[in-house]
Design a protein around this motif. Structure first.
Motif, short mmCIF file in Angstrom:
data_model
loop_
_atom_site.label_atom_id
_atom_site.label_comp_id
_atom_site.label_asym_id
_atom_site.label_seq_id
_atom_site.Cartn_x
_atom_site.Cartn_y
_atom_site.Cartn_z
N PHE A 44 -45.14 6.45 -7.43
CA PHE A 44 -45.04 5.00 -7.30
C PHE A 44 -45.23 4.28 -8.64
CE2 PHE A 44 -46.78 5.48 -2.71
CZ PHE A 44 -45.51 5.79 -2.26
N THR A 47 -42.35 2.43 -10.12
CA THR A 47 -41.57 1.54 -9.26
C THR A 47 -41.30 0.20 -9.92
OG1 THR A 47 -42.46 2.57 -7.26
CG2 THR A 47 -41.50 0.38 -7.03
N ALA A 194 -47.59 -4.30 1.76
CA ALA A 194 -47.82 -2.89 1.45
C ALA A 194 -49.09 -2.39 2.11
CB ALA A 194 -47.90 -2.69 -0.07
N TYR A 198 -49.08 0.60 4.66
CA TYR A 198 -49.85 1.81 4.36
C TYR A 198 -50.82 2.13 5.49
CZ TYR A 198 -48.33 1.52 -0.54
OH TYR A 198 -47.59 1.49 -1.70
N VAL A 249 -35.90 4.13 -7.43
CA VAL A 249 -36.69 3.48 -6.39
C VAL A 249 -36.17 3.84 -4.99
CG1 VAL A 249 -37.37 1.57 -7.89
CG2 VAL A 249 -35.28 1.35 -6.52
N SER A 253 -39.42 6.20 -4.97
CA SER A 253 -40.37 5.17 -4.53
C SER A 253 -40.29 4.91 -3.04
CB SER A 253 -40.11 3.87 -5.29
OG SER A 253 -40.22 4.05 -6.68
N GLY A 257 -42.02 9.70 -2.38
CA GLY A 257 -43.40 9.33 -2.67
C GLY A 257 -44.24 9.16 -1.42
N TRP A 261 -47.92 10.42 -0.03
CA TRP A 261 -48.88 9.31 0.14
C TRP A 261 -49.42 9.23 1.56
CZ3 TRP A 261 -52.19 6.65 -2.29
CH2 TRP A 261 -52.61 5.40 -1.86
N GLN A 277 -55.04 4.33 -6.02
CA GLN A 277 -54.04 3.41 -6.55
C GLN A 277 -54.53 2.67 -7.79
OE1 GLN A 277 -51.75 1.36 -2.97
NE2 GLN A 277 -53.90 1.61 -2.48
N GLN A 280 -52.83 3.54 -10.97
CA GLN A 280 -51.38 3.40 -11.06
C GLN A 280 -50.93 2.67 -12.33
OE1 GLN A 280 -49.40 2.58 -7.38
NE2 GLN A 280 -47.75 1.43 -8.35
#
Length: 326
Positions: A44, A47, A194, A198, A249, A253, A257, A261, A277, A280
């Motif tokens: 990620f 991205t 997100a 997630y 992406v 992404s 990914g 994840w 994260q 990142q």
């Protein structure tokens, strides 16, 4: 005569439990989850830079934010459909369709569309100031969905890590990161999308294969993402680097990914693994060295090490189940 024999036979049986292998510690799945989470974050990390490469700048615009968001989802959706057919994946259970829709709204539509629209107007460094709140938001959503109560020490580590990321991004921008931009509202909305995507995706991954979660979310989105990608197709020819950014992406992404994840979140827990994260922005900076010819400095390395220390320290802090309310 039989008593000594039975005693000699019984004693090994009594001693056997002492030599039985000890079950693996409960932290083993958590450690594996953190490793998979880190792998996902590494994917990620490129991205936002790749999105900026595809959308261009206000002075030299390239692909539209709508085309980037819907195009990446459509490509990943076609790949997902092929994988589900090849593996003969079972249909999701009836109770899973609602969480799948929420996952899709968060990570297939919300996050890609809002970040693609914002990245034309702000730099990757500026965006990292806003992205720095994503681990904290993900942990909060995960705690609510999974009915967990992280300890105050865990939240202190999470807040410290977030503060270090934001401070680093502001420092790298020469103070410009403090100036708010209208696109920041888009980025904040993207972070919320997100975090929700997630959280629900991680919950589904506890009883579904992680790759199936994102694949089904992408497949059920195809009736919308496919036509929208076609309608927003660029009218003018685009340079190769813009198509390269879109390809990354789309395949990495938006698809591969998430395999690592979601599996990492399911194994290690959304609350804990979300903090990975925090590294990142630093991974993105590290990848920029060979890709863009940028250099590393001691301040950047120092911030990166400090953030990793907060992640490791936070892992040691207790996260307890929330007591059921009456």
């Amino acid at each position: 005569m039989s008593t000594p024999v039975s005693a000699s036979v019984a004693s090994p049986d009594v001693a056997a439990p002492a030599t039985t292998p000890v079950p693996p510690p409960r932290t083993a799945p958590e450690a594996r989850g953190l490793a998979l989470g880190l792998l996902g974050v590494m994917i990620f990390a490129l991205t936002l830079p790749m999105t900026r490469l595809a959308v261009g700048t206000p002075d030299a615009p390239l692909m539209s934010g709508l085309f980037i968001a819907m195009g990446r989802a459509a490509v990943a959706g076609l790949l997902s459909g092929a994988l589900l057919l090849a593996l003969r994946a079972p249909l999701p259970q009836r109770a899973d369709w609602g969480p799948l829709v929420l996952t899709a709204l968060g990570v297939v539509f919300g996050f890609p569309l809002l970040t693609s629209m914002a990245m034309r107007h702000v730099s990757a460094v500026h965006a990292s100031v806003i992205v720095g709140v994503l681990p904290l938001a993900t942990a909060a959503v995960g705690a609510l969905l999974h009915r967990q109560r992280p300890s105050p020490a865990f939240w202190a580590c999470a807040l410290l890590g977030t503060a270090l990321v934001v401070a680093f991004a502001v420092l790298r921008s020469g103070g410009a990161g403090l100036a708010l931009h209208p696109a920041d509202l888009l980025l904040l909305g993207a972070m919320l999308c997100a975090a929700v995507g997630y959280g629900f995706g991680a919950r589904l991954s506890q009883h579904m294969r992680a790759e199936f979660v994102i694949c089904w979310a992408l497949v059920i989105s195809l009736p919308a993402t496919g036509p929208l990608a076609a309608l927003s197709w660029p009218a003018a020819p685009m340079p190769v680097h813009a198509w390269g950014g879109l390809a990354y992406v789309s395949v990495f992404s938006m698809w591969l990914g998430f395999f690592a994840w979601y599996r990492g979140l399911a194994l290690g827990g959304t609350v804990r693994v979300s903090q990975v994260q925090l590294v990142q922005p630093f991974l993105g900076m590290l990848f920029a060295v060979p890709l863009l010819g940028e250099g590393l400095d001691t301040v950047s390395v120092g911030f990166g090490l400090a953030v990793m220390a907060t992640v490791l320290l936070g892992r040691r802090m207790p996260v307890r189940p929330r007591p059921a309310s009456a």
